[in-house]
Each structure stands twice: as structure tokens, then as C-alpha cells.
Design a protein around this motif. Structure first.
Motif, PDB file in Angstrom:
ATOM      1  N   ASN A   2       0.781  -1.355  -0.067  1.00  0.00           N
ATOM      2  CA  ASN A   2       0.013   0.001  -0.242  1.00  0.00           C
ATOM      3  C   ASN A   2       0.819   1.113   0.090  1.00  0.00           C
ATOM      4  OD1 ASN A   2      -2.919  -0.669   0.203  1.00  0.00           O
ATOM      5  ND2 ASN A   2      -2.023  -1.917   1.555  1.00  0.00           N
ATOM      6  N   GLY A  16      -3.925   0.062  -3.803  1.00  0.00           N
ATOM      7  CA  GLY A  16      -2.909  -0.951  -2.919  1.00  0.00           C
ATOM      8  C   GLY A  16      -3.773  -2.140  -2.872  1.00  0.00           C
ATOM      9  N   VAL A  17      -3.288  -3.113  -2.088  1.00  0.00           N
ATOM     10  CA  VAL A  17      -3.929  -4.456  -1.797  1.00  0.00           C
ATOM     11  C   VAL A  17      -4.340  -4.569  -0.526  1.00  0.00           C
ATOM     12  CG1 VAL A  17      -2.264  -5.699  -3.647  1.00  0.00           C
ATOM     13  CG2 VAL A  17      -1.923  -5.541  -1.240  1.00  0.00           C
ATOM     14  N   TYR A  18      -5.586  -5.088  -0.242  1.00  0.00           N
ATOM     15  CA  TYR A  18      -5.813  -5.624   1.103  1.00  0.00           C
ATOM     16  C   TYR A  18      -4.840  -6.086   1.911  1.00  0.00           C
ATOM     17  CZ  TYR A  18     -10.856  -4.200   0.085  1.00  0.00           C
ATOM     18  OH  TYR A  18     -11.938  -3.588  -0.171  1.00  0.00           O
ATOM     19  N   THR A  19      -4.739  -5.593   2.991  1.00  0.00           N
ATOM     20  CA  THR A  19      -3.715  -6.038   3.993  1.00  0.00           C
ATOM     21  C   THR A  19      -4.410  -6.119   5.210  1.00  0.00           C
ATOM     22  OG1 THR A  19      -2.050  -4.789   2.976  1.00  0.00           O
ATOM     23  CG2 THR A  19      -1.595  -5.355   5.095  1.00  0.00           C
ATOM     24  N   TYR A  74      -9.253  -5.847   7.121  1.00  0.00           N
ATOM     25  CA  TYR A  74      -8.393  -5.360   6.241  1.00  0.00           C
ATOM     26  C   TYR A  74      -8.723  -4.218   5.517  1.00  0.00           C
ATOM     27  CZ  TYR A  74      -8.285 -10.542   5.705  1.00  0.00           C
ATOM     28  OH  TYR A  74      -8.100 -11.837   5.884  1.00  0.00           O
ATOM     29  N   LYS A  76      -7.060  -0.987   2.211  1.00  0.00           N
ATOM     30  CA  LYS A  76      -6.214  -0.836   1.291  1.00  0.00           C
ATOM     31  C   LYS A  76      -6.414   0.640   0.827  1.00  0.00           C
ATOM     32  CE  LYS A  76      -9.301  -1.961  -2.540  1.00  0.00           C
ATOM     33  NZ  LYS A  76      -9.696  -2.726  -3.739  1.00  0.00           N
TER      34      LYS A  76
END
Length: 109
Positions: A2, A16-19, A74, A76
Motif C-alpha cells: 500500500n 493498493g492491496v488488502y492487508t 483488512y 487498502k
């Protein structure tokens, strides 16, 4: 991931990507760009479907720092260059954070 330093053309976005946020109580967001933009911090219960979105406005050449409480499992980030001009500088950083607020204040002061 992210965070990004990849320049965005006008009307382009970084997504970004889910974290996972488990074990952290907040997210520290920093942005610096030579162009205006829109910031969306997207939360999800399952890492797939958006369930809550915070929207912020970024103003060119201003150091943006924000600490946001983690409200879902999560997250992003989406940053959109909506300035009408391509970027020539861009830095977007996010990190999960768990220290108390007074420590955050001492870092940005």
C-alpha cells in the motif's frame, strides 16, 4: 503493498492491496506529491468486498500525515491524481501502527 512512488498521469490511480490489520490499532498515512489528488482508505471484513471508505483530499506540495483507527480486518489505499496534470513527484506510504497517540504526536511534531 500500500505504498508507491510510481508517478501517476492525470486521472490515473494507484490501488493498493488488502492487508490484514490484526494486532494493530491504526494506520499511518503519509503523502507528498506535486499535484492534487483524492485519497480513499478502504476497509473490508473479508479482504475482498469493501465495507467502509474514508475519503480525503490531498493538496499539492503539502506534507499529508494522518493516523486512522483500524475499523475492519483488512484495508487498502486508493490515490487518484485528479489535478488535470501528470505528476512529476509522488510518495505514498502507509504502515500499520500500534503505539499510543502521544508517541504519534512526538513523531510528527
Amino acid at each position: 503493498n500500500n505504498s508507491s512512488t510510481t508517478l501517476l498521469n492525470n486521472n490515473s490511480s494507484f490501488t493498493g492491496v488488502y492487508t490484514e490489520t490484526t494486532g494493530f490499532n491504526s494506520i499511518l498515512i503519509t503523502v507528498l506529491s506535486d499535484q492534487n489528488g483524492g485519497i480513499q482508505l478502504v476497509f473490508s471484513d473479508d479482504g475482498t468486498t469493501s465495507s467502509f471508505v474514508y475519503n480525503y483530499t490531498y493538496y499539492a506540495n503539502q506534507q499529508y500525515i494522518n493516523k486512522v483507527e483500524t475499523i475492519k480486518k483488512y484495508y487498502k489505499i486508493i490515490f487518484t491524481n485528479n489535478s488535470g496534470v501528470n505528476q512529476t513527484s509522488f510518495s505514498l506510504n502507509l504502515r500499520l501502527w500500534f503505539p499510543p497517540w502521544d508517541l504519534f504526536q512526538s513523531i510528527v511534531s
